[in-house]
Write a protein that holds these residues in place. Structure first.
Motif, PDB file in Angstrom:
ATOM      1  N   UNK A  40       7.245  -8.911  32.445  1.00 21.63           N
ATOM      2  CA  UNK A  40       6.615  -9.913  33.305  1.00 21.63           C
ATOM      3  C   UNK A  40       6.152 -11.087  32.453  1.00 21.63           C
ATOM      4  N   UNK A  41       5.786 -12.175  33.151  1.00 20.96           N
ATOM      5  CA  UNK A  41       5.288 -13.349  32.431  1.00 20.96           C
ATOM      6  C   UNK A  41       3.964 -13.050  31.737  1.00 20.96           C
ATOM      7  N   UNK A  42       3.153 -12.226  32.330  1.00 20.65           N
ATOM      8  CA  UNK A  42       1.876 -11.880  31.717  1.00 20.65           C
ATOM      9  C   UNK A  42       2.087 -11.126  30.408  1.00 20.65           C
ATOM     10  N   UNK A  43       3.024 -10.169  30.398  1.00 20.92           N
ATOM     11  CA  UNK A  43       3.312  -9.443  29.151  1.00 20.92           C
ATOM     12  C   UNK A  43       3.909 -10.365  28.095  1.00 20.92           C
ATOM     13  N   UNK A  44       4.718 -11.325  28.521  1.00 15.31           N
ATOM     14  CA  UNK A  44       5.279 -12.288  27.569  1.00 15.31           C
ATOM     15  C   UNK A  44       4.189 -13.163  26.970  1.00 15.31           C
ATOM     16  N   UNK A  45       3.206 -13.563  27.778  1.00 12.13           N
ATOM     17  CA  UNK A  45       2.116 -14.388  27.253  1.00 12.13           C
ATOM     18  C   UNK A  45       1.257 -13.606  26.268  1.00 12.13           C
ATOM     19  N   UNK A  46       1.095 -12.298  26.493  1.00 16.59           N
ATOM     20  CA  UNK A  46       0.358 -11.475  25.524  1.00 16.59           C
ATOM     21  C   UNK A  46       1.067 -11.430  24.182  1.00 16.59           C
ATOM     22  N   UNK A  47       2.394 -11.328  24.209  1.00 16.78           N
ATOM     23  CA  UNK A  47       3.160 -11.321  22.962  1.00 16.78           C
ATOM     24  C   UNK A  47       3.035 -12.654  22.232  1.00 16.78           C
ATOM     25  N   UNK A  48       3.131 -13.759  22.977  1.00 16.24           N
ATOM     26  CA  UNK A  48       3.005 -15.083  22.355  1.00 16.24           C
ATOM     27  C   UNK A  48       1.617 -15.287  21.768  1.00 16.24           C
ATOM     28  N   UNK A  49       0.586 -14.801  22.474  1.00 12.71           N
ATOM     29  CA  UNK A  49      -0.779 -14.938  21.952  1.00 12.71           C
ATOM     30  C   UNK A  49      -0.946 -14.121  20.667  1.00 12.71           C
ATOM     31  N   UNK A  50      -0.330 -12.940  20.625  1.00 11.47           N
ATOM     32  CA  UNK A  50      -0.401 -12.116  19.412  1.00 11.47           C
ATOM     33  C   UNK A  50       0.308 -12.803  18.234  1.00 11.47           C
ATOM     34  N   UNK A  51       1.459 -13.397  18.495  1.00 12.14           N
ATOM     35  CA  UNK A  51       2.186 -14.083  17.428  1.00 12.14           C
ATOM     36  C   UNK A  51       1.432 -15.316  16.950  1.00 12.14           C
TER      37      UNK A  51
END
Length: 623
Positions: A40-51
């Protein structure tokens, strides 16, 4: 960060189980990594925030040198040959300011000089320039004009600087030795008088066996130096001598009685010794059988540095390059003694640490003329083989590093490494390995030695699993800190990670000593003396190694008193009574040097592909 898309078609319960199994499989390779789903977009945003919150770890060897990753490259053949020419490499300068007079190292290919540095237009500029007379607009016409202006800029390539032959670094990596440089002049009369005076002052009178050389005589301990210990043991020695003579010469009494008419001749040393030797050597066949039993018994055990004394070659010939030491830790060893010819080709610093500090201080304080960090430049690298361009066309990265002063010169490098737990195959000393030291990649055949604070370091024949060792090779000078990875190449081109570590020092005077241990077994044991066999197999070898100190595995120390017979039996004196199961050892030492097998031309390793799981990546990449 590890991301896994998919898995939405599974039921919720099986989805959780699948994620746990996947995390467990990944934990072996990446124990601290976090697994992110991408559905989902929410899970993708979590990955980007972690990076975005990650911090890049700075490498000291990279920050102190200018480096460049090739964005584009062009090869211009020379007039003499199509195989060598000028390589024009374009990219962004990183790390430090790049000077055209310094040398550059192309990773995997070697060191080269630069002729000039150009400033072409930046292909990835953040603020594109617009042609004069035009206003900014979002229309297509204005965008077309900006493209045309970029084409005009490509035609105008500015030359930032050209190399100055007087200031340019030399590519000389080795010293050309002069064969006449080692010739000595005839000493003067004053030097001869000083030498005679020093010899007279250090001379002492010592009783030595017949045929003993001056070198051997220097090792013999004088009666006065042994102190009162010998006086206390005289009675025990007399008793032992009587017992040994009775045990040895029982069968020879009859022959001595027959020789009574020639009493005067029988009393001489030569006749009595010959008779004793003949009687002593009657049971040689039993000794041979016992020797084979000892060899079979020791097959299942590991004895460090222990070798068998050869039977076909005298031990004094086989081990003529070795010497004995009173103490491995405290006995002196001249680091300039008996150096190999390869040492005439290398460079050595008078004070390496001071030179390193001076260079790093210059980098921090002084401003260097050249291309600044962040500029997009084109480097003209001279005399580059066409294989570099072919490698770049295949899609392999082309990385250039500028060298600090003296880093193109050859010397002896010492690395402190530890065996990597993923590899347990035996690695023998002087076996060809691939080194990744800082920005360099090369092949070499190293030596392994112990890491101690002493001035001498014992050679290790294999790369051990349980301790950190020092790896010694001939290689170009590199100023630490610099990390190092050791790889072993397979027949199919793959590289296996063997060990990891860092650069310890650049020191040709570091002494690596190879130890050999000759073993013998007590045959007859008395109070403080014993008859030892199987260490040597002829009388001359016993006399040759007589000055060397003996020790046992149970901590006793002693020395050889005299040979018995002609097959290597010897009478030895120790500081205490031996046990029947003890083993007598004699240590010999020799300094060793690495082989000159340095090769900077190391191709990229074959990519590792695993069909079982696309999530498991090559461990070498992780390191």
């Amino acid at each position: 960060a590890l991301a896994v898309p998919g898995g939405t078609d599974l039921p919720p319960k099986k989805r959780i189980d699948a994620r746990k199994k996947l995390a467990k499989a990944i934990e072996k390779r990446f124990p601290e990594a976090k697994l992110f789903p991408l559905n989902t977009e929410q899970e993708s945003s979590l990955l980007l925030r972690h990076l975005a919150t990650q911090k890049q770890r700075h490498l000291a060897f990279r920050d102190r040198r200018a480096h460049l990753l090739a964005y584009a490259a062009e090869f211009v053949p020379s007039r003499e040959s199509d195989l060598v020419g000028t390589l024009k490499v374009s990219g962004f300068v990183r790390g430090q300011t790049l000077n055209v007079n310094s040398l550059v190292h192309i990773v995997g290919h070697g060191d080269f000089q630069m002729s000039q540095v150009d400033a072409p237009p930046d292909p990835l500029t953040l603020n594109p320039r617009v042609v004069k007379g035009q206003k900014r607009s979002q229309d297509m016409e204005v965008q077309d004009d900006s493209v045309n202006s970029t084409d005009e800029m490509e035609e105008d390539v500015k030359v930032l600087m050209k190399a100055d032959p007087n200031k340019q670094e030399s590519l000389q990596s080795e010293v050309v030795p002069d064969p006449m440089e080692g010739e000595q002049t005839w000493p003067t009369e004053e030097e001869l008088q000083e030498a005679e005076a020093s010899l007279k002052a250090s001379r002492r009178v010592v009783k030595v066996p017949k045929g003993t050389s001056k070198y051997q005589a220097a090792w013999i301990v004088d009666d006065g130096e042994e102190g009162n210990q010998e006086d206390d043991d005289d009675e025990d020695d007399d008793i032992d001598d009587d017992m040994m003579e009775e045990a040895v010469s029982q069968e020879g009494e009859s022959s001595e009685e027959e020789e009574e008419p020639a009493e005067e001749e029988c009393e001489t040393m030569t006749v009595s010794e010959c008779l004793r030797d003949d009687q002593y050597d009657e049971k040689v066949e039993e000794d041979e059988q016992m020797l084979e039993r000892y060899k079979q018994e020791r097959m299942d055990e590991m004895f460090p540095d222990e070798v068998d004394t050869p039977r076909d070659v005298p031990a004094r010939v086989r081990f003529q390059k070795y010497r004995g030491l009173k103490s491995f830790r405290t006995s002196p060893w001249d680091p300039k003694e008996n150096l190999p010819r390869d040492y005439a080709r290398i460079f050595q610093f008078q004070d390496f640490s001071r030179t390193r500090k001076h260079l790093f201080r210059q980098i921090e304080k002084e401003e260097t003329e050249g291309a600044s960090v962040g500029w997009y430049v084109t480097l003209h690298v001279c005399n580059v083989p066409v294989s570099v361009m072919e490698s770049f066309r295949e899609g392999k990265p082309l990385v250039l590093f500028s060298l600090l002063p003296h880093e193109q010169k050859m010397s002896v490098l010492n690395f402190l490494v530890r065996r990597h737990p993923s590899n347990s195959e035996p690695v023998r000393a002087k076996e060809e390995l691939i080194f990744h030291c800082g920005f360099r990649r090369f092949r070499a055949s190293p030596l392994f030695s112990q890491h101690t604070s002493a001035d001498k370091h014992k050679l290790e024949r294999f790369l051990r699993l349980d301790a950190a060792l020092v790896v010694t090779v001939y290689a170009p000078i590199t100023f630490p800190p610099a990390s190092v990875l050791l790889f072993k190449q397979r027949s199919n081109g793959m590289h296996d990670l063997i060990a990891t570590g860092s650069l310890l020092s650049v020191d040709p005077d570091r002494i690596v000593i190879k130890r050999l241990v000759l073993s013998g077994h007590p045959f007859k044991i008395f109070t403080k003396t014993a008859v030892v066999r199987y260490m040597f197999f002829n009388r001359e070898d016993v006399m040759w190694f007589k000055p060397v100190e003996l020790r046992t595995k149970w901590g006793r120390r002693g020395h050889i008193k005299e040979p018995l017979g002609t097959h290597g039996h010897m009478k030895c004196h120790f500081d205490g009574q031996l046990k029947s199961q003890d083993t007598v050892l004699l240590n010999l030492y020799k300094r060793v040097f690495p082989k000159w097998t340095y090769d900077p031309h190391v191709p990229e390793p074959v990519p590792w592909v695993r069909s079982e799981s696309a999530l498991l990546v090559q461990e070498v990449e992780m390191e």
